[in-house]
Scaffold this motif. Structure first.
Motif, short mmCIF file in Angstrom:
data_model
loop_
_atom_site.label_atom_id
_atom_site.label_comp_id
_atom_site.label_asym_id
_atom_site.label_seq_id
_atom_site.Cartn_x
_atom_site.Cartn_y
_atom_site.Cartn_z
N MET A 1 47.25 13.11 0.49
CA MET A 1 48.48 13.90 0.52
C MET A 1 49.69 13.02 0.85
SD MET A 1 49.34 17.21 2.82
CE MET A 1 50.90 18.05 2.72
N ALA A 2 49.54 12.10 1.78
CA ALA A 2 50.65 11.22 2.17
C ALA A 2 51.07 10.31 1.03
CB ALA A 2 50.26 10.39 3.39
N LEU A 3 50.16 10.05 0.11
CA LEU A 3 50.49 9.20 -1.04
C LEU A 3 51.12 10.00 -2.18
CD1 LEU A 3 47.22 7.08 -1.05
CD2 LEU A 3 49.47 6.39 -0.21
N ARG A 4 50.77 11.28 -2.27
CA ARG A 4 51.26 12.11 -3.36
C ARG A 4 52.53 12.88 -3.02
NH1 ARG A 4 48.39 16.35 -4.11
NH2 ARG A 4 47.03 16.14 -2.33
N GLU B 1 57.23 12.82 2.72
CA GLU B 1 57.21 13.37 4.07
C GLU B 1 58.21 14.52 4.17
OE1 GLU B 1 57.63 11.80 8.68
OE2 GLU B 1 58.45 10.60 7.06
N SER B 2 57.78 15.58 4.83
CA SER B 2 58.68 16.73 5.00
C SER B 2 59.76 16.38 6.01
CB SER B 2 57.88 17.95 5.44
OG SER B 2 57.20 17.69 6.65
N PRO B 3 60.87 17.10 5.97
CA PRO B 3 61.95 16.83 6.93
C PRO B 3 61.45 17.00 8.37
CG PRO B 3 62.66 18.38 5.23
CD PRO B 3 61.20 18.16 5.04
N THR B 4 62.16 16.38 9.29
CA THR B 4 61.79 16.46 10.69
C THR B 4 61.76 17.91 11.14
OG1 THR B 4 62.92 14.35 11.01
CG2 THR B 4 62.35 15.58 12.99
N LEU B 5 60.75 18.22 11.95
CA LEU B 5 60.61 19.59 12.44
C LEU B 5 61.70 19.91 13.45
CD1 LEU B 5 56.74 19.75 12.92
CD2 LEU B 5 58.08 20.64 11.02
N THR B 6 62.14 21.14 13.42
CA THR B 6 63.14 21.63 14.36
C THR B 6 62.63 22.91 15.01
OG1 THR B 6 64.25 22.97 12.68
CG2 THR B 6 65.02 20.69 12.94
N LYS C 1 52.30 22.23 7.23
CA LYS C 1 52.40 21.23 6.17
C LYS C 1 52.70 19.84 6.76
CE LYS C 1 54.78 20.06 1.90
NZ LYS C 1 55.83 20.39 0.96
N HIS C 2 53.61 19.80 7.73
CA HIS C 2 53.98 18.54 8.36
C HIS C 2 52.77 17.94 9.10
CE1 HIS C 2 56.79 15.56 9.85
NE2 HIS C 2 56.27 15.71 11.06
#
Length: 146
Positions: free
Chosen positions: A5-8, A11-16, A26-27
Motif C-alpha cells: 500500500m505504501a508503494l501504491r 501518504e495521506s495528509p497529517t491527521l488532525t 487509512k493512515h
C-alpha cells in the motif's frame, strides 16, 4: 495484508483532531505498510550496500535511493573494467590467445553495462598490448586493406 500500500498509495495528509475514523484507519494502514515495506526491503539489501543508502522513512524514497546507488555502482564498475582493458599488456600472459580472450571478455562486460567500444578501437587496444616481437604482425594488420 496490503504490504504494498505504501508503494501504491501516496501518504495521506497529517491527521488532525477533525480527522474521520476512516481517515485515521487509512493512515494507520499506510504507516504499517510503509514500515513493513522498508523492513522487508532492508532485509534483502546486502549489508555492504545498505551502509551507502541514506536513511529513509518512506518506502518510495528508499527505492529511489537504491536506484541512485545502483546507477553510480554501474558507472564505477564500467570505469574499473575500462581501466583494466586499457592497461592490459602481454607481460602478464604466456599466450597471445589468452590475452585476446580476456580482453574480449572485458569488452563483453562493458557492452552489458551499456558502454560501447568501437571494434576498431578494440582491435587497437589488442595490438598495442602485444609485445615488441609481434611488430611484423602489427605492420601486416595496419597495411591490410579492408
Amino acid at each position: 495484508m496490503e504490504l504494498d500500500m505504501a508503494l501504491r498509495v501516496d501518504e495521506s495528509p497529517t491527521l488532525t483532531d477533525t480527522s474521520t475514523p476512516q481517515e485515521i484507519a487509512k493512515h494507520k494502514r499506510w504507516e504499517r505498510s510503509n514500515r513493513l515495506s522498508i523492513m522487508f526491503m532492508k532485509s534483502y539489501v546486502i549489508k555492504g550496500i545498505r551502509g551507502f543508502i541514506p536513511e529513509s522513512h518512506k518506502a518510495n524514497e528508499f527505492i529511489q535511493a537504491i536506484e541512485e546507488q545502483f546507477f553510480s555502482s554501474v558507472k564505477a564498475l564500467a570505469s574499473i573494467v575500462m581501466k583494466k582493458l586499457s592497461s592490459k599488456t602481454f607481460e602478464n600472459f604466456r599466450i597471445v590467445r589468452k590475452l585476446i580472450m580476456e580482453m574480449r571478455d572485458m569488452s563483453a562486460q562493458l557492452k552489458s553495462l551499456e558502454v560501447d567500444i568501437f571494434e576498431s578501437f578494440f582491435v587497437h587496444f589488442i595490438l598495442n598490448s602485444l609485445p615488441f616481437e609481434d611488430t611484423p604482425f602489427k605492420i601486416s594488420y595496419n597495411t591490410h586493406k579492408y
